[in-house]
Design a protein around this motif. Structure first.
Motif, PDB file in Angstrom:
ATOM      1  N   VAL A   1       0.978  -1.284   0.074  1.00 28.93           N
ATOM      2  CA  VAL A   1      -0.001   0.069   0.277  1.00 28.93           C
ATOM      3  C   VAL A   1       0.808   1.440  -0.036  1.00 28.93           C
ATOM      4  O   VAL A   1       1.888   1.102   0.753  1.00 28.93           O
ATOM      5  N   ARG A   2       0.797   1.894  -0.923  1.00 27.29           N
ATOM      6  CA  ARG A   2       1.194   3.222  -1.176  1.00 27.29           C
ATOM      7  C   ARG A   2       0.556   4.797  -0.339  1.00 27.29           C
ATOM      8  O   ARG A   2      -0.486   4.953  -0.272  1.00 27.29           O
ATOM      9  N   VAL A   3       1.446   5.099   0.315  1.00 34.56           N
ATOM     10  CA  VAL A   3       1.078   6.546   1.519  1.00 34.56           C
ATOM     11  C   VAL A   3       0.925   7.741   1.062  1.00 34.56           C
ATOM     12  O   VAL A   3       2.493   7.518   1.196  1.00 34.56           O
ATOM     13  N   ASN A   4       0.703   8.501   0.744  1.00 35.18           N
ATOM     14  CA  ASN A   4       1.786   9.956   0.355  1.00 35.18           C
ATOM     15  C   ASN A   4       1.082  10.417   1.018  1.00 35.18           C
ATOM     16  O   ASN A   4      -0.104  11.564   1.996  1.00 35.18           O
ATOM     17  N   THR A   5       2.115  11.361   2.203  1.00 38.48           N
ATOM     18  CA  THR A   5       2.068  12.435   2.399  1.00 38.48           C
ATOM     19  C   THR A   5       2.669  13.316   2.236  1.00 38.48           C
ATOM     20  O   THR A   5       3.479  13.551   2.279  1.00 38.48           O
ATOM     21  N   ARG A   6       1.829  14.309   2.954  1.00 44.30           N
ATOM     22  CA  ARG A   6       2.427  15.995   2.715  1.00 44.30           C
ATOM     23  C   ARG A   6       2.396  17.091   3.971  1.00 44.30           C
ATOM     24  O   ARG A   6       1.526  16.706   4.710  1.00 44.30           O
ATOM     25  N   ALA A   7       3.101  17.251   4.548  1.00 47.90           N
ATOM     26  CA  ALA A   7       3.827  18.537   5.341  1.00 47.90           C
ATOM     27  C   ALA A   7       3.741  19.516   4.985  1.00 47.90           C
ATOM     28  O   ALA A   7       4.491  20.203   3.974  1.00 47.90           O
ATOM     29  N   VAL A   8       3.458  20.670   6.174  1.00 44.03           N
ATOM     30  CA  VAL A   8       4.006  21.948   6.115  1.00 44.03           C
ATOM     31  C   VAL A   8       5.332  22.311   6.847  1.00 44.03           C
ATOM     32  O   VAL A   8       5.387  21.896   7.723  1.00 44.03           O
ATOM     33  N   PHE A   9       6.240  22.935   6.296  1.00 48.93           N
ATOM     34  CA  PHE A   9       7.935  23.006   7.219  1.00 48.93           C
ATOM     35  C   PHE A   9       8.250  24.549   7.663  1.00 48.93           C
ATOM     36  O   PHE A   9       7.323  24.828   6.403  1.00 48.93           O
ATOM     37  N   ILE A  10       8.368  24.598   8.865  1.00 48.53           N
ATOM     38  CA  ILE A  10       8.370  26.203   9.563  1.00 48.53           C
ATOM     39  C   ILE A  10       9.638  26.312   9.905  1.00 48.53           C
ATOM     40  O   ILE A  10       9.663  25.629  10.933  1.00 48.53           O
ATOM     41  N   ASP A  11      10.857  26.494   8.553  1.00 46.58           N
ATOM     42  CA  ASP A  11      12.396  27.133   9.797  1.00 46.58           C
ATOM     43  C   ASP A  11      12.273  28.164  10.713  1.00 46.58           C
ATOM     44  O   ASP A  11      11.813  29.074  10.019  1.00 46.58           O
ATOM     45  N   THR A  12      11.915  27.828  11.377  1.00 47.03           N
ATOM     46  CA  THR A  12      11.868  29.393  12.990  1.00 47.03           C
ATOM     47  C   THR A  12      13.209  29.367  13.431  1.00 47.03           C
ATOM     48  O   THR A  12      13.705  28.622  14.451  1.00 47.03           O
ATOM     49  N   LEU A  13      13.896  31.089  14.604  1.00 45.46           N
ATOM     50  CA  LEU A  13      14.132  31.536  14.623  1.00 45.46           C
ATOM     51  C   LEU A  13      14.021  32.233  16.104  1.00 45.46           C
ATOM     52  O   LEU A  13      12.632  32.415  15.962  1.00 45.46           O
TER      53      LEU A  13
END
Length: 361
Positions: free
Chosen positions: A49-61
């Motif tokens: 089974v193939r699962v597609n995962t989408r994620a939002v990344f935020i570089d934070t200082l």
């Protein structure tokens, strides 16, 4: 389709194993992350089974407001992320400096005398900038662009991305024939054209690097190159490509300071200003705006910009399978709470981009 630096993460999971494989923090390189992995070979009796995962990344200082220094040692419990006002649970987290993408610095020099040319022609100023560039990590790259005759020139690429520090440093001074090389063009087009070069680098040339567009001039010239109505549009374009806008600004000439102070009075009543475009763009894209008060501070200012990117936390949250839109900006807000050794809540400054885009269906 909006090209928002999107990377699809495909996880191939054998049903017989019935386990979830976490996405490594090292894969959190982009704005909205989606990457495709190679499907492992399965036995005939195994269903894959193939699962597609989408994620939002935020570089934070995160900085201490009192000292101005980066805050280290924070955990996911210290952070809260809001997406259009909706709280998001963190599914990815790396501590400051643990995972650092190579920097692709695009230095854009305003070489008009109301900008930074009067300083950049000085040997000691170029030497201080050279010292800052020499402290970059070996994998970091630097490109140099410049514009002459602010109200009519066009941005020119003096030196493309290179790890050769000597080549980048040599490009900091105006080359022979600079005035003849600049053609005519609308002032507002100058900043947009230069920024578009950084955006193209982020999308095509260095998708795995953190592209930082560094504008070196003064506060008035920054705004002079960008009409009031163009700030929001340029900020949205930079956010979409996940390019940080940072600025190294010096004082205006004395006559310009007086004229600007007078002209700003009626504009401020209307909620606008002749200056401050660099602070706005830096704030929206998660960049850094540094003000220098003298020639000797140029190198330290550039080093502050580059070192800040090495001190960032990487936060990420997973998007639901049904989350789709048609290219609308999602507003992001990162809040941080932490206490000092005495248990008192610390006053912190948080620097992170203010939004992201999803691709159109």
């Amino acid at each position: 389709m909006r090209a928002c630096g999107t990377l699809f993460i495909s996880l191939s999971i054998a049903v017989s194993l019935l386990c979830t494989t976490p996405v490594p923090a090292q894969e959190s390189a982009r704005n909205v992350a989606q990457s495709s992995g190679q499907q492992p070979v399965a036995r005939e009796q195994d269903e894959v089974v193939r699962v597609n995962t989408r994620a939002v990344f935020i570089d934070t200082l995160v900085k201490d407001r009192r000292t101005g220094l980066p805050v280290t040692g924070l955990t996911p419990d210290n952070f809260r992320v809001f997406d259009n006002g909706r709280p998001r649970g963190l599914t990815y987290f790396t501590r400051e400096g643990d995972v650092r993408r190579p920097l692709a610095l695009v230095l854009f020099l305003n070489l008009d005398y109301i900008g930074a040319r009067r300083y950049l022609e000085r040997v000691d100023v170029r030497a201080s900038l050279a010292a800052a560039l020499a402290k970059l990590a070996p994998e970091d790259e630097v490109a140099v662009m410049a514009v002459w005759e602010t109200m009519g020139g066009k941005p020119i690429m003096i030196s493309g991305l290179t790890r050769d520090r000597a080549k980048a440093i040599a490009a900091l001074g105006p080359p022979p024939g600079a005035a003849e090389a600049s053609g005519a063009g609308r002032a507002v087009d100058v900043m947009n054209e230069a920024a578009q070069t950084a955006i193209d680098i982020a999308r095509r040339e260095r998708p795995g690097s953190q592209v930082v567009f560094v504008y070196i001039s003064d506060g008035f010239a920054t705004n002079d190159l960008l009409e009031f109505s163009g700030r929001e549009k340029l900020a949205a374009t930079l956010i979409e490509a996940n390019v940080n806008f940072s600025a190294l600004t010096c004082d205006m000439l004395k006559g310009m300071r007086v004229a600007t102070a007078i002209g700003n009075v009626p504009l401020r009543i209307l909620g606008a200003s002749m200056t401050g475009a660099e602070q706005y763009l830096a704030k929206q894209t998660g960049g850094v705006a540094v003000k220098v008060d003298g020639p000797e501070e140029f190198g330290a200012g550039l080093q502050r910009i580059t070192s800040d990117f090495a001190s960032r936390y990487s936060l990420g949250f997973t998007l639901g399978e049904n989350e789709r839109d048609a290219g609308r900006l999602h507003k992001l807000e990162v809040k941080v709470k932490a206490r000092d050794a005495r248990g008192k809540e610390r006053k912190l400054a948080v620097i992170a981009r203010r939004g992201y885009y999803l691709p159109k269906p």
